[in-house]
Motif scaffolding. Sequence first.
Motif, PDB file in Angstrom:
ATOM      1  N   GLY A  58      33.680  -9.995  -9.861  1.00  0.00           N
ATOM      2  CA  GLY A  58      34.426  -8.829 -10.333  1.00  0.00           C
ATOM      3  C   GLY A  58      34.162  -8.494 -11.782  1.00  0.00           C
ATOM      4  N   ASP A  59      33.392  -9.331 -12.472  1.00  0.00           N
ATOM      5  CA  ASP A  59      33.064  -9.082 -13.870  1.00  0.00           C
ATOM      6  C   ASP A  59      31.822  -8.212 -13.966  1.00  0.00           C
ATOM      7  OD1 ASP A  59      35.141 -10.743 -14.746  1.00  0.00           O
ATOM      8  OD2 ASP A  59      33.879 -12.524 -14.570  1.00  0.00           O
ATOM      9  N   ILE A  92      35.776   3.907 -13.998  1.00  0.00           N
ATOM     10  CA  ILE A  92      36.510   3.046 -14.922  1.00  0.00           C
ATOM     11  C   ILE A  92      37.888   3.684 -15.059  1.00  0.00           C
ATOM     12  CG2 ILE A  92      36.545   1.912 -17.168  1.00  0.00           C
ATOM     13  CD1 ILE A  92      33.954   1.367 -15.535  1.00  0.00           C
ATOM     14  N   GLU A  93      38.897   3.033 -14.553  1.00  0.00           N
ATOM     15  CA  GLU A  93      40.240   3.594 -14.507  1.00  0.00           C
ATOM     16  C   GLU A  93      40.950   3.480 -15.857  1.00  0.00           C
ATOM     17  OE1 GLU A  93      41.984   4.682 -11.167  1.00  0.00           O
ATOM     18  OE2 GLU A  93      39.874   5.214 -11.270  1.00  0.00           O
ATOM     19  N   GLY A  94      41.834   4.446 -16.123  1.00  0.00           N
ATOM     20  CA  GLY A  94      42.695   4.388 -17.293  1.00  0.00           C
ATOM     21  C   GLY A  94      42.080   4.879 -18.588  1.00  0.00           C
ATOM     22  N   VAL A  95      40.831   5.342 -18.544  1.00  0.00           N
ATOM     23  CA  VAL A  95      40.154   5.852 -19.741  1.00  0.00           C
ATOM     24  C   VAL A  95      39.303   7.053 -19.352  1.00  0.00           C
ATOM     25  CG1 VAL A  95      40.074   3.614 -20.940  1.00  0.00           C
ATOM     26  CG2 VAL A  95      38.183   4.281 -19.447  1.00  0.00           C
ATOM     27  N   ASP A  96      39.033   7.929 -20.331  1.00  0.00           N
ATOM     28  CA  ASP A  96      38.084   9.021 -20.079  1.00  0.00           C
ATOM     29  C   ASP A  96      36.666   8.501 -20.114  1.00  0.00           C
ATOM     30  OD1 ASP A  96      39.963  11.041 -19.709  1.00  0.00           O
ATOM     31  OD2 ASP A  96      40.014  11.527 -21.845  1.00  0.00           O
ATOM     32  N   LYS A 105      36.394  -5.232 -15.422  1.00  0.00           N
ATOM     33  CA  LYS A 105      36.818  -6.124 -14.336  1.00  0.00           C
ATOM     34  C   LYS A 105      37.161  -5.287 -13.108  1.00  0.00           C
ATOM     35  CE  LYS A 105      38.130 -10.234 -12.840  1.00  0.00           C
ATOM     36  NZ  LYS A 105      37.162 -11.273 -12.608  1.00  0.00           N
ATOM     37  N   ALA A 106      36.655  -5.678 -11.960  1.00  0.00           N
ATOM     38  CA  ALA A 106      36.850  -4.939 -10.708  1.00  0.00           C
ATOM     39  C   ALA A 106      38.229  -5.187 -10.115  1.00  0.00           C
ATOM     40  CB  ALA A 106      35.793  -5.354  -9.693  1.00  0.00           C
ATOM     41  N   ARG A 107      38.680  -4.173  -9.387  1.00  0.00           N
ATOM     42  CA  ARG A 107      39.856  -4.310  -8.534  1.00  0.00           C
ATOM     43  C   ARG A 107      39.690  -3.357  -7.357  1.00  0.00           C
ATOM     44  NH1 ARG A 107      43.586  -0.066  -9.563  1.00  0.00           N
ATOM     45  NH2 ARG A 107      43.175   0.882 -11.577  1.00  0.00           N
ATOM     46  N   ILE A 108      40.446  -3.617  -6.313  1.00  0.00           N
ATOM     47  CA  ILE A 108      40.399  -2.793  -5.114  1.00  0.00           C
ATOM     48  C   ILE A 108      41.617  -1.873  -5.144  1.00  0.00           C
ATOM     49  CG2 ILE A 108      40.435  -2.800  -2.592  1.00  0.00           C
ATOM     50  CD1 ILE A 108      39.240  -5.681  -2.795  1.00  0.00           C
ATOM     51  N   THR A 109      41.368  -0.580  -4.914  1.00  0.00           N
ATOM     52  CA  THR A 109      42.447   0.413  -4.883  1.00  0.00           C
ATOM     53  C   THR A 109      42.103   1.469  -3.848  1.00  0.00           C
ATOM     54  OG1 THR A 109      43.849   1.799  -6.298  1.00  0.00           O
ATOM     55  CG2 THR A 109      41.482   1.929  -6.669  1.00  0.00           C
ATOM     56  N   PRO A 110      43.092   2.129  -3.272  1.00  0.00           N
ATOM     57  CA  PRO A 110      42.778   3.193  -2.309  1.00  0.00           C
ATOM     58  C   PRO A 110      42.279   4.455  -3.012  1.00  0.00           C
ATOM     59  CG  PRO A 110      45.152   2.685  -2.296  1.00  0.00           C
ATOM     60  CD  PRO A 110      44.518   1.823  -3.325  1.00  0.00           C
ATOM     61  N   ILE A 111      41.221   5.026  -2.498  1.00  0.00           N
ATOM     62  CA  ILE A 111      40.721   6.336  -2.925  1.00  0.00           C
ATOM     63  C   ILE A 111      40.536   7.146  -1.651  1.00  0.00           C
ATOM     64  CG2 ILE A 111      38.819   7.621  -3.974  1.00  0.00           C
ATOM     65  CD1 ILE A 111      38.349   5.281  -5.853  1.00  0.00           C
ATOM     66  N   ALA A 116      38.624   0.956  -2.126  1.00  0.00           N
ATOM     67  CA  ALA A 116      37.396   1.131  -2.891  1.00  0.00           C
ATOM     68  C   ALA A 116      37.437   0.236  -4.122  1.00  0.00           C
ATOM     69  CB  ALA A 116      37.239   2.590  -3.309  1.00  0.00           C
ATOM     70  N   ILE A 117      36.271  -0.015  -4.674  1.00  0.00           N
ATOM     71  CA  ILE A 117      36.152  -0.805  -5.897  1.00  0.00           C
ATOM     72  C   ILE A 117      36.190   0.136  -7.094  1.00  0.00           C
ATOM     73  CG2 ILE A 117      34.652  -2.329  -7.251  1.00  0.00           C
ATOM     74  CD1 ILE A 117      35.740  -3.655  -4.741  1.00  0.00           C
ATOM     75  N   VAL A 118      37.087  -0.136  -8.035  1.00  0.00           N
ATOM     76  CA  VAL A 118      37.126   0.536  -9.330  1.00  0.00           C
ATOM     77  C   VAL A 118      37.170  -0.559 -10.387  1.00  0.00           C
ATOM     78  CG1 VAL A 118      38.288   2.609  -8.462  1.00  0.00           C
ATOM     79  CG2 VAL A 118      39.640   0.734  -9.418  1.00  0.00           C
ATOM     80  N   PHE A 119      36.985  -0.160 -11.642  1.00  0.00           N
ATOM     81  CA  PHE A 119      36.989  -1.143 -12.720  1.00  0.00           C
ATOM     82  C   PHE A 119      37.992  -0.747 -13.785  1.00  0.00           C
ATOM     83  CE2 PHE A 119      33.122  -2.098 -10.591  1.00  0.00           C
ATOM     84  CZ  PHE A 119      32.826  -3.414 -10.872  1.00  0.00           C
TER      85      PHE A 119
END
Length: 125
Positions: A58-59, A92-96, A105-111, A116-119
């Motif tokens: 996940g890194d 990359i979530e949480g930033v522009d 760092k990866a995490r799994i979230t629904p899209i 799906a994998i987001v970071f």
Amino acid sequence: MADPQGAPLGPEAQFKAYLAQGQFMIQRSRSTGRHVFYPRVAVPGSGETDLEWVPASGDGTVYAITINRTREGGYNIALVDLEEGPRLMTRIEGVDTVAIGTRVKARITPIDGEPAIVFDVANQG
């Protein structure tokens, strides 16, 4: 891994099934140790077919990033080099945007209703 009727799942379906179980798995050649992504039946370029599923760390590190702007807003599209070697397209979530070389760092979230994998930007401390 098999479907409900017992037929073996293809590599992409296996990857998605792992995500649905909350696991980020990638393939690795048993003979060479080379990791590959996107899921496939053979290692690109060399053709090994001895692929096994292993947990991804996940890194990763941001290789490239751009912002896709729409009337509804914008979101980034990034290329991330996984610690294991493969490069994947993601968000990359949480930033522009972030600097090239930023650790993530990866995490799994629904899209759109699918896992799906987001970071996220990794803690730098």
